[in-house]
Design a protein around this motif. Structure first.
Motif, PDB file in Angstrom:
ATOM      1  N   LEU A  79       0.831  -1.201   0.000  1.00 22.30           N
ATOM      2  CA  LEU A  79       0.000   0.000   0.000  1.00 22.30           C
ATOM      3  C   LEU A  79       0.865   1.250   0.000  1.00 22.30           C
ATOM      4  N   LEU A  80       1.948   1.248   0.753  1.00 24.95           N
ATOM      5  CA  LEU A  80       2.830   2.411   0.807  1.00 24.95           C
ATOM      6  C   LEU A  80       3.379   2.746  -0.567  1.00 24.95           C
ATOM      7  N   ALA A  81       3.749   1.737  -1.333  1.00 29.09           N
ATOM      8  CA  ALA A  81       4.266   1.978  -2.682  1.00 29.09           C
ATOM      9  C   ALA A  81       3.221   2.648  -3.563  1.00 29.09           C
ATOM     10  N   LEU A  82       1.975   2.217  -3.430  1.00 28.17           N
ATOM     11  CA  LEU A  82       0.902   2.823  -4.219  1.00 28.17           C
ATOM     12  C   LEU A  82       0.606   4.247  -3.765  1.00 28.17           C
ATOM     13  N   VAL A  83       0.677   4.480  -2.469  1.00 28.52           N
ATOM     14  CA  VAL A  83       0.474   5.838  -1.952  1.00 28.52           C
ATOM     15  C   VAL A  83       1.521   6.778  -2.524  1.00 28.52           C
ATOM     16  N   ARG A  84       2.754   6.348  -2.530  1.00 27.43           N
ATOM     17  CA  ARG A  84       3.826   7.184  -3.057  1.00 27.43           C
ATOM     18  C   ARG A  84       3.699   7.399  -4.566  1.00 27.43           C
ATOM     19  N   ARG A  85       3.120   6.434  -5.244  1.00 26.65           N
ATOM     20  CA  ARG A  85       2.968   6.538  -6.702  1.00 26.65           C
ATOM     21  C   ARG A  85       1.773   7.388  -7.098  1.00 26.65           C
ATOM     22  N   TYR A  86       0.635   7.220  -6.414  1.00 24.95           N
ATOM     23  CA  TYR A  86      -0.606   7.831  -6.884  1.00 24.95           C
ATOM     24  C   TYR A  86      -1.231   8.875  -5.957  1.00 24.95           C
ATOM     25  N   VAL A  87      -0.936   8.817  -4.663  1.00 23.05           N
ATOM     26  CA  VAL A  87      -1.707   9.608  -3.701  1.00 23.05           C
ATOM     27  C   VAL A  87      -1.009  10.885  -3.271  1.00 23.05           C
ATOM     28  N   THR A  88       0.258  10.765  -2.887  1.00 28.01           N
ATOM     29  CA  THR A  88       0.929  11.907  -2.254  1.00 28.01           C
ATOM     30  C   THR A  88       1.709  12.840  -3.178  1.00 28.01           C
ATOM     31  N   PRO A  89       2.061  12.465  -4.401  1.00 25.49           N
ATOM     32  CA  PRO A  89       2.801  13.434  -5.234  1.00 25.49           C
ATOM     33  C   PRO A  89       2.061  14.763  -5.357  1.00 25.49           C
ATOM     34  N   GLU A  90       2.773  15.839  -5.018  1.00 22.80           N
ATOM     35  CA  GLU A  90       2.212  17.195  -5.047  1.00 22.80           C
ATOM     36  C   GLU A  90       0.904  17.296  -4.251  1.00 22.80           C
ATOM     37  N   ARG A  91       0.796  16.469  -3.213  1.00 25.97           N
ATOM     38  CA  ARG A  91      -0.381  16.478  -2.332  1.00 25.97           C
ATOM     39  C   ARG A  91      -1.680  16.324  -3.139  1.00 25.97           C
ATOM     40  N   ARG A  92      -1.652  15.394  -4.075  1.00 22.18           N
ATOM     41  CA  ARG A  92      -2.811  15.171  -4.935  1.00 22.18           C
ATOM     42  C   ARG A  92      -4.073  14.928  -4.117  1.00 22.18           C
ATOM     43  N   TYR A  93      -3.968  14.120  -3.076  1.00 25.27           N
ATOM     44  CA  TYR A  93      -5.156  13.757  -2.296  1.00 25.27           C
ATOM     45  C   TYR A  93      -5.845  14.982  -1.707  1.00 25.27           C
ATOM     46  N   MET A  94      -5.089  16.044  -1.436  1.00 25.49           N
ATOM     47  CA  MET A  94      -5.687  17.260  -0.903  1.00 25.49           C
ATOM     48  C   MET A  94      -6.436  18.043  -1.981  1.00 25.49           C
ATOM     49  N   LYS A  95      -5.936  17.975  -3.195  1.00 23.58           N
ATOM     50  CA  LYS A  95      -6.522  18.756  -4.289  1.00 23.58           C
ATOM     51  C   LYS A  95      -7.755  18.094  -4.883  1.00 23.58           C
ATOM     52  N   LEU A  96      -7.919  16.793  -4.639  1.00 25.24           N
ATOM     53  CA  LEU A  96      -9.058  16.065  -5.191  1.00 25.24           C
ATOM     54  C   LEU A  96     -10.299  16.304  -4.334  1.00 25.24           C
ATOM     55  N   SER A  97     -10.783  17.512  -4.413  1.00 28.43           N
ATOM     56  CA  SER A  97     -11.986  17.936  -3.692  1.00 28.43           C
ATOM     57  C   SER A  97     -12.503  19.158  -4.427  1.00 28.43           C
ATOM     58  N   GLY A  98     -13.385  19.890  -3.811  1.00 24.94           N
ATOM     59  CA  GLY A  98     -13.868  21.111  -4.442  1.00 24.94           C
ATOM     60  C   GLY A  98     -12.766  22.114  -4.704  1.00 24.94           C
ATOM     61  N   SER A  99     -11.643  21.979  -4.007  1.00 24.86           N
ATOM     62  CA  SER A  99     -10.552  22.948  -4.179  1.00 24.86           C
ATOM     63  C   SER A  99      -9.934  22.884  -5.572  1.00 24.86           C
ATOM     64  N   LEU A 100     -10.082  21.770  -6.274  1.00 25.47           N
ATOM     65  CA  LEU A 100      -9.502  21.703  -7.618  1.00 25.47           C
ATOM     66  C   LEU A 100     -10.170  22.704  -8.550  1.00 25.47           C
ATOM     67  N   LEU A 101     -11.376  23.131  -8.212  1.00 24.34           N
ATOM     68  CA  LEU A 101     -12.078  24.110  -9.033  1.00 24.34           C
ATOM     69  C   LEU A 101     -11.478  25.499  -8.909  1.00 24.34           C
ATOM     70  N   ARG A 102     -10.591  25.679  -7.940  1.00 25.79           N
ATOM     71  CA  ARG A 102      -9.935  26.975  -7.784  1.00 25.79           C
ATOM     72  C   ARG A 102      -8.582  27.029  -8.482  1.00 25.79           C
ATOM     73  N   MET A 103      -8.172  25.934  -9.096  1.00 25.51           N
ATOM     74  CA  MET A 103      -6.913  25.928  -9.837  1.00 25.51           C
ATOM     75  C   MET A 103      -7.112  26.536 -11.218  1.00 25.51           C
ATOM     76  N   HIS A 104      -6.056  27.182 -11.721  1.00 27.53           N
ATOM     77  CA  HIS A 104      -6.134  27.825 -13.028  1.00 27.53           C
ATOM     78  C   HIS A 104      -4.807  27.668 -13.761  1.00 27.53           C
ATOM     79  N   GLY A 105      -4.859  27.919 -15.044  1.00 32.03           N
ATOM     80  CA  GLY A 105      -3.641  28.014 -15.847  1.00 32.03           C
ATOM     81  C   GLY A 105      -2.800  26.756 -15.849  1.00 32.03           C
ATOM     82  N   PRO A 106      -1.479  26.930 -15.849  1.00 32.68           N
ATOM     83  CA  PRO A 106      -0.568  25.781 -15.936  1.00 32.68           C
ATOM     84  C   PRO A 106      -0.743  24.776 -14.799  1.00 32.68           C
ATOM     85  N   GLU A 107      -1.055  25.255 -13.589  1.00 30.14           N
ATOM     86  CA  GLU A 107      -1.252  24.335 -12.467  1.00 30.14           C
ATOM     87  C   GLU A 107      -2.422  23.399 -12.744  1.00 30.14           C
ATOM     88  N   TYR A 108      -3.522  23.950 -13.226  1.00 34.69           N
ATOM     89  CA  TYR A 108      -4.701  23.154 -13.554  1.00 34.69           C
ATOM     90  C   TYR A 108      -4.390  22.166 -14.666  1.00 34.69           C
TER      91      TYR A 108
END
Length: 203
Positions: free
Chosen positions: A10-39
């Motif tokens: 599970l740790l290997a998968l977390v490091r691969r898919y979940v935690t890079p650039e704090r993806r898990y935090m952005k996968l919520s309504g907050s992704l709608l506030r991203m713009h431009g190159p970041e989005y």
């Protein structure tokens, strides 16, 4: 529940898919506030990972904590893995962990079939009877309304009728009344499903 700190797989998968650039935090309504190159970068990377993650890897992530489950549900939605429909419905109904119900609801709404509506209705049937529990009733209602619009049905009508379960829940959960207009959550689900569609098209 599996815990990444004691589970190398599970740790290997977390490091691969979940935690890079704090993806898990952005996968919520907050992704709608991203713009431009970041989005654009976020969308492209999520799309790419949705294309390469295996069914077994998704199943493993869905056994983890809220971060893993949230990420897995979004990857399921973007990759259109409808074989996980029932599993997501089970996890939503169980509500074992916090902070992930929105992801389940978005995935089910993005699938958008009568069965997805049934799973959301099952959740509402249970948790609208629990006014002391402010879980994901509002986003589940938004998802059910979204599916109803696309199917040209009215799956949410029995909950929203005067004196129905929605009104009863709000009366018992008075602290939620100012933030739970169904239309607000319909709009949120619509925008998040549009993001899912955009990711899927980028694959």
């Amino acid at each position: 529940m599996r815990h990444a700190h004691e589970d190398p797989e599970l740790l290997a998968l977390v490091r691969r898919y979940v935690t890079p650039e704090r993806r898990y935090m952005k996968l919520s309504g907050s992704l709608l506030r991203m713009h431009g190159p970041e989005y654009d970068r976020f969308l492209q990377q999520l799309s790419e990972d949705a294309g390469v993650i295996t069914a077994n890897e998704i199943a493993t992530l869905l056994e983890g904590g809220w971060r893993e489950r949230r990420t897995a549900a979004w990857l399921v939605a973007v990759s259109r893995r409808t074989e996980f429909r029932e599993r997501l419905g089970e996890l939503l109904l169980a509500s074992e962990v916090c902070c992930v119900g929105l992801a389940y609801c978005v995935a089910l709404a993005s699938f958008g079939t009568p069965r997805d509506a049934e799973l959301l209705a099952s959740y509402l049937d249970r948790y609208l009877r629990c006014p002391d529990l402010a879980y994901d009733q509002a986003v589940a209602m938004g998802a059910l309304l979204y599916i109803g619009l696309n199917l040209r049905g009215d799956q949410a009508a029995r909950f929203l009728m005067p004196g129905g379960l929605w009104q009863q829940w709000l009366e018992g959960a008075s602290h939620m009344q100012s933030t739970t207009a169904p239309g607000t959550y319909l709009s949120l689900i619509r925008r998040l499903c549009a993001f899912v569609d955009e990711c899927a098209e980028a694959a």
